[in-house]
Scaffold this motif. Structure first.
Motif, PDB file in Angstrom:
ATOM      1  N   PRO A  37      41.419  41.821  28.886  1.00 46.37           N
ATOM      2  CA  PRO A  37      41.596  40.588  29.661  1.00 46.37           C
ATOM      3  C   PRO A  37      40.782  39.468  29.010  1.00 46.37           C
ATOM      4  O   PRO A  37      39.739  39.723  28.400  1.00 46.37           O
ATOM      5  CB  PRO A  37      41.019  40.929  31.036  1.00 46.37           C
ATOM      6  N   ILE A  38      41.262  38.248  29.133  1.00 46.71           N
ATOM      7  CA  ILE A  38      40.522  37.074  28.685  1.00 46.71           C
ATOM      8  C   ILE A  38      39.954  36.420  29.939  1.00 46.71           C
ATOM      9  O   ILE A  38      40.701  36.105  30.868  1.00 46.71           O
ATOM     10  CB  ILE A  38      41.430  36.079  27.944  1.00 46.71           C
ATOM     11  N   CYS A  39      38.639  36.232  29.976  1.00 48.21           N
ATOM     12  CA  CYS A  39      37.984  35.637  31.138  1.00 48.21           C
ATOM     13  C   CYS A  39      37.339  34.318  30.757  1.00 48.21           C
ATOM     14  O   CYS A  39      36.754  34.192  29.681  1.00 48.21           O
ATOM     15  CB  CYS A  39      36.918  36.577  31.708  1.00 48.21           C
ATOM     16  N   GLY A  40      37.430  33.354  31.657  1.00 41.70           N
ATOM     17  CA  GLY A  40      36.828  32.052  31.425  1.00 41.70           C
ATOM     18  C   GLY A  40      35.378  32.014  31.852  1.00 41.70           C
ATOM     19  O   GLY A  40      34.827  33.000  32.359  1.00 41.70           O
ATOM     20  N   LYS A  41      34.756  30.846  31.675  1.00 40.04           N
ATOM     21  CA  LYS A  41      33.364  30.660  32.083  1.00 40.04           C
ATOM     22  C   LYS A  41      33.195  30.836  33.581  1.00 40.04           C
ATOM     23  O   LYS A  41      32.113  31.150  34.059  1.00 40.04           O
ATOM     24  CB  LYS A  41      32.880  29.285  31.654  1.00 40.04           C
ATOM     25  N   ASP A  42      34.288  30.648  34.333  1.00 41.37           N
ATOM     26  CA  ASP A  42      34.268  30.820  35.788  1.00 41.37           C
ATOM     27  C   ASP A  42      34.478  32.281  36.192  1.00 41.37           C
ATOM     28  O   ASP A  42      34.598  32.589  37.372  1.00 41.37           O
ATOM     29  CB  ASP A  42      35.333  29.941  36.438  1.00 41.37           C
ATOM     30  N   LYS A  44      37.087  34.037  35.921  1.00 44.24           N
ATOM     31  CA  LYS A  44      38.449  34.307  36.364  1.00 44.24           C
ATOM     32  C   LYS A  44      39.291  34.722  35.162  1.00 44.24           C
ATOM     33  O   LYS A  44      39.077  34.266  34.036  1.00 44.24           O
ATOM     34  CB  LYS A  44      39.058  33.073  37.020  1.00 44.24           C
ATOM     35  N   VAL A  45      40.263  35.588  35.426  1.00 40.99           N
ATOM     36  CA  VAL A  45      41.145  36.077  34.365  1.00 40.99           C
ATOM     37  C   VAL A  45      42.091  34.952  33.946  1.00 40.99           C
ATOM     38  O   VAL A  45      42.781  34.362  34.777  1.00 40.99           O
ATOM     39  CB  VAL A  45      41.948  37.303  34.838  1.00 40.99           C
ATOM     40  N   PRO A 103      45.806  43.147  34.861  1.00 36.21           N
ATOM     41  CA  PRO A 103      44.458  43.010  35.410  1.00 36.21           C
ATOM     42  C   PRO A 103      44.477  43.095  36.944  1.00 36.21           C
ATOM     43  O   PRO A 103      45.378  42.558  37.590  1.00 36.21           O
ATOM     44  CB  PRO A 103      44.018  41.618  34.959  1.00 36.21           C
ATOM     45  N   VAL A 104      43.472  43.759  37.478  1.00 32.46           N
ATOM     46  CA  VAL A 104      43.332  43.915  38.930  1.00 32.46           C
ATOM     47  C   VAL A 104      42.148  43.071  39.366  1.00 32.46           C
ATOM     48  O   VAL A 104      41.059  43.169  38.800  1.00 32.46           O
ATOM     49  CB  VAL A 104      43.099  45.397  39.307  1.00 32.46           C
ATOM     50  N   ILE A 105      42.388  42.230  40.388  1.00 29.23           N
ATOM     51  CA  ILE A 105      41.323  41.353  40.862  1.00 29.23           C
ATOM     52  C   ILE A 105      41.022  41.617  42.332  1.00 29.23           C
ATOM     53  O   ILE A 105      41.867  42.096  43.080  1.00 29.23           O
ATOM     54  CB  ILE A 105      41.672  39.862  40.650  1.00 29.23           C
ATOM     55  N   ASP A 106      39.793  41.316  42.707  1.00 28.38           N
ATOM     56  CA  ASP A 106      39.358  41.375  44.100  1.00 28.38           C
ATOM     57  C   ASP A 106      38.578  40.088  44.340  1.00 28.38           C
ATOM     58  O   ASP A 106      37.537  39.871  43.711  1.00 28.38           O
ATOM     59  CB  ASP A 106      38.474  42.610  44.329  1.00 28.38           C
ATOM     60  N   LEU A 110      37.574  40.112  38.324  1.00 21.87           N
ATOM     61  CA  LEU A 110      38.182  41.236  37.623  1.00 21.87           C
ATOM     62  C   LEU A 110      37.466  42.530  38.000  1.00 21.87           C
ATOM     63  O   LEU A 110      36.253  42.633  37.838  1.00 21.87           O
ATOM     64  CB  LEU A 110      38.100  41.010  36.113  1.00 21.87           C
ATOM     65  N   VAL A 111      38.213  43.499  38.520  1.00 19.75           N
ATOM     66  CA  VAL A 111      37.614  44.783  38.909  1.00 19.75           C
ATOM     67  C   VAL A 111      38.251  45.974  38.203  1.00 19.75           C
ATOM     68  O   VAL A 111      37.720  47.082  38.253  1.00 19.75           O
ATOM     69  CB  VAL A 111      37.659  45.010  40.440  1.00 19.75           C
ATOM     70  N   GLY A 112      39.391  45.769  37.549  1.00 21.08           N
ATOM     71  CA  GLY A 112      40.051  46.886  36.891  1.00 21.08           C
ATOM     72  C   GLY A 112      41.254  46.424  36.103  1.00 21.08           C
ATOM     73  O   GLY A 112      41.580  45.241  36.059  1.00 21.08           O
ATOM     74  N   ILE A 113      41.897  47.389  35.488  1.00 19.08           N
ATOM     75  CA  ILE A 113      43.138  47.120  34.758  1.00 19.08           C
ATOM     76  C   ILE A 113      44.050  48.328  34.931  1.00 19.08           C
ATOM     77  O   ILE A 113      43.589  49.467  34.964  1.00 19.08           O
ATOM     78  CB  ILE A 113      42.869  46.798  33.266  1.00 19.08           C
TER      79      ILE A 113
END
Length: 138
Positions: A37-42, A44-45, A103-106, A110-113
């Protein structure tokens, strides 16, 4: 019916938008995975980068992987699934978007894939076959 949280691989690493394509490649090699996954500075995916993306968009184009921003490897808006959504919804999303990793988000974290192989272990075989067919269609 299982949830995304029950079938996902937890605690995935991500590559940050400000890191480079070379950083992404090194992480993939160290982890033995073909996508991150690519994540930003915030946090978030923002998307998912694959080993194929690195080859097609960086190496084959003659770009310098050591300076090319990983954030520029995003295809479009990230497709994600909520941790408490059903595995059937994961299957539907992966088929509709023709993606192999989700990608799995909560609460936007990001919490999983989930990979195709994770669904193959938890969803009825004919449904996984439909996903594989959609992924292999040109």
């Amino acid at each position: 019916m299982s949830t995304a949280r029950e079938v996902m691989q937890p605690n995935p690493e991500c590559v940050r938008t400000e890191e480079t394509a070379a950083d992404a490649a090194r992480k993939m090699a160290r982890l033995g995975v073909g996508a991150l996954p690519i994540c930003g500075k915030d946090n978030k995916v923002k998307g998912v980068v694959t080993d194929r993306d690195l080859v097609i968009k960086v190496v084959a184009q003659g770009r310098d992987a050591g300076t090319f921003p990983a954030g520029d490897l995003n295809q479009q808006e990230a497709v994600t699934i909520g941790a408490d959504d059903s595995s059937e919804e994961a299957l539907r999303l992966m088929s509709a978007h023709r993606i192999r990793r989700l990608p799995v988000i909560d609460q936007q974290r990001l919490v999983g894939i989930i990979a195709v192989s994770d669904l193959a272990r938890s969803v009825p075989e004919p449904r996984v076959g439909d996903l594989m067919e959609s992924l292999s269609a040109s």
